[in-house]
Write a protein that holds these residues in place. Structure first.
Motif, PDB file in Angstrom:
ATOM      1  N   ARG A   3       0.971  -1.147   0.071  1.00  0.00           N
ATOM      2  CA  ARG A   3       0.115   0.001   0.035  1.00  0.00           C
ATOM      3  C   ARG A   3       0.806   1.278   0.064  1.00  0.00           C
ATOM      4  NH1 ARG A   3      -3.629   0.007   4.861  1.00  0.00           N
ATOM      5  NH2 ARG A   3      -1.674  -0.838   5.939  1.00  0.00           N
ATOM      6  N   VAL A   4       0.302   2.329  -0.912  1.00  0.00           N
ATOM      7  CA  VAL A   4       1.033   3.671  -0.927  1.00  0.00           C
ATOM      8  C   VAL A   4       0.187   4.443   0.241  1.00  0.00           C
ATOM      9  CG1 VAL A   4       1.769   5.352  -1.781  1.00  0.00           C
ATOM     10  CG2 VAL A   4       1.680   3.310  -3.136  1.00  0.00           C
ATOM     11  N   GLY A   9      -0.055   9.221   6.914  1.00  0.00           N
ATOM     12  CA  GLY A   9      -0.232   7.883   7.274  1.00  0.00           C
ATOM     13  C   GLY A   9       1.287   7.218   7.585  1.00  0.00           C
ATOM     14  N   ALA A  10       2.334   7.569   6.897  1.00  0.00           N
ATOM     15  CA  ALA A  10       3.534   6.893   6.739  1.00  0.00           C
ATOM     16  C   ALA A  10       4.368   7.427   8.167  1.00  0.00           C
ATOM     17  CB  ALA A  10       4.497   7.400   5.590  1.00  0.00           C
ATOM     18  N   ALA A  11       4.075   8.876   8.517  1.00  0.00           N
ATOM     19  CA  ALA A  11       4.222   9.206   9.724  1.00  0.00           C
ATOM     20  C   ALA A  11       3.853   8.387  10.884  1.00  0.00           C
ATOM     21  CB  ALA A  11       4.256  10.681   9.775  1.00  0.00           C
ATOM     22  N   THR A  12       2.549   8.448  10.872  1.00  0.00           N
ATOM     23  CA  THR A  12       1.946   7.517  11.872  1.00  0.00           C
ATOM     24  C   THR A  12       2.270   5.900  11.899  1.00  0.00           C
ATOM     25  OG1 THR A  12      -0.273   8.561  11.908  1.00  0.00           O
ATOM     26  CG2 THR A  12      -0.386   6.633  12.694  1.00  0.00           C
ATOM     27  N   ARG A  13       2.454   5.484  10.848  1.00  0.00           N
ATOM     28  CA  ARG A  13       3.340   4.061  11.126  1.00  0.00           C
ATOM     29  C   ARG A  13       4.430   4.026  11.778  1.00  0.00           C
ATOM     30  NH1 ARG A  13       6.255   0.363   8.029  1.00  0.00           N
ATOM     31  NH2 ARG A  13       5.261  -1.844   7.991  1.00  0.00           N
ATOM     32  N   GLN A  46      -6.445   2.008  14.318  1.00  0.00           N
ATOM     33  CA  GLN A  46      -5.353   2.242  13.867  1.00  0.00           C
ATOM     34  C   GLN A  46      -4.172   1.347  13.648  1.00  0.00           C
ATOM     35  OE1 GLN A  46      -4.262   5.967  16.062  1.00  0.00           O
ATOM     36  NE2 GLN A  46      -3.945   6.823  14.137  1.00  0.00           N
ATOM     37  N   LEU A  47      -3.851   0.560  14.603  1.00  0.00           N
ATOM     38  CA  LEU A  47      -2.927  -0.349  14.690  1.00  0.00           C
ATOM     39  C   LEU A  47      -3.073  -1.633  13.757  1.00  0.00           C
ATOM     40  CD1 LEU A  47      -0.346  -0.912  16.752  1.00  0.00           C
ATOM     41  CD2 LEU A  47      -1.874  -2.429  17.831  1.00  0.00           C
TER      42      LEU A  47
END
Length: 203
Positions: A3-4, A9-13, A46-47
């Protein structure tokens, strides 16, 4: 297909991965998802949004993160091993980092906490050592090219000896809390480069 993620979202992950990594270094993999959620201020939805397979998915992401940290902690010195002075600067960097981290180092998290039972984790660790070894090979070759060490030194074997000195010394440091194993082992491995005039078996 991967997934892109959006930048947010990338920062949260990444925040979840880094928080989980810190917790695992301190407490091991016996932690639960609720522990990780508490530390990272993450909801259950979220997790599982970022790690659909739950804990196994997250642990793999942490392994990839820690593998990257092992090399990142040695930069920029590791990528600039072009002279004997540069090698000595790298040596000091390695010793200082492991001295500061002790049992909470990323290498320990990878090989002790996360373990090697999972084939995917073994692959991550193997690729880490391969990348690390390649940096050292390039550095030893640079010393040969500049004439700072004997032309007969075996580049691959020398890089392997140096990598073994670091990882072995780090393992003993983790087990005993004694930095001397790493200091003396790495110093000996580097000094051997200067002593091996005429002793190499081909580059």
């Amino acid at each position: 297909m991967e997934r892109v993620l959006t930048p947010k979202g990338a920062a949260t992950r990444q925040r979840i991965v880094e928080g989980a990594a810190t917790l695992i270094r301190e407490r091991g993999t016996t932690i639960g998802l609720d522990d990780i959620r508490a530390v990272t201020s993450t909801s259950k939805s979220q997790l599982f949004h970022y790690f659909p397979d739950g804990k196994s998915d997250l642990l793999l992401a942490v392994a990839e993160y820690e593998a990257g940290q092992v090399l990142a902690d040695q930069q920029p010195m590791l990528g600039e091993l072009t002279s004997w002075a540069a090698w000595q600067a790298w040596r000091e960097r390695v010793i200082a980092k492991y001295d500061a981290q002790r049992r909470n180092c990323p290498l320990s998290a990878l090989t002790a906490q996360l373990g090697l039972a999972d084939p995917a984790t073994r692959t991550i660790v193997t690729e880490l050592y391969d990348r690390w070894h390649a940096y050292l090979v390039a550095g030893v070759q640079a010393l040969k090219d500049s004439g700072e060490i004997d032309a007969g030194v075996d580049v691959g074997r020398s890089a392997t000896a140096i990598l073994t000195a670091v990882t072995g010394g780090a393992t003993l440091l983790i087990a005993t809390d004694r930095l001397s194993y790493l200091e003396e082992g790495l110093t000996e491995a580097l000094d051997a480069l200067l002593r091996r005039a005429g002793a190499g078996t081909g580059g």
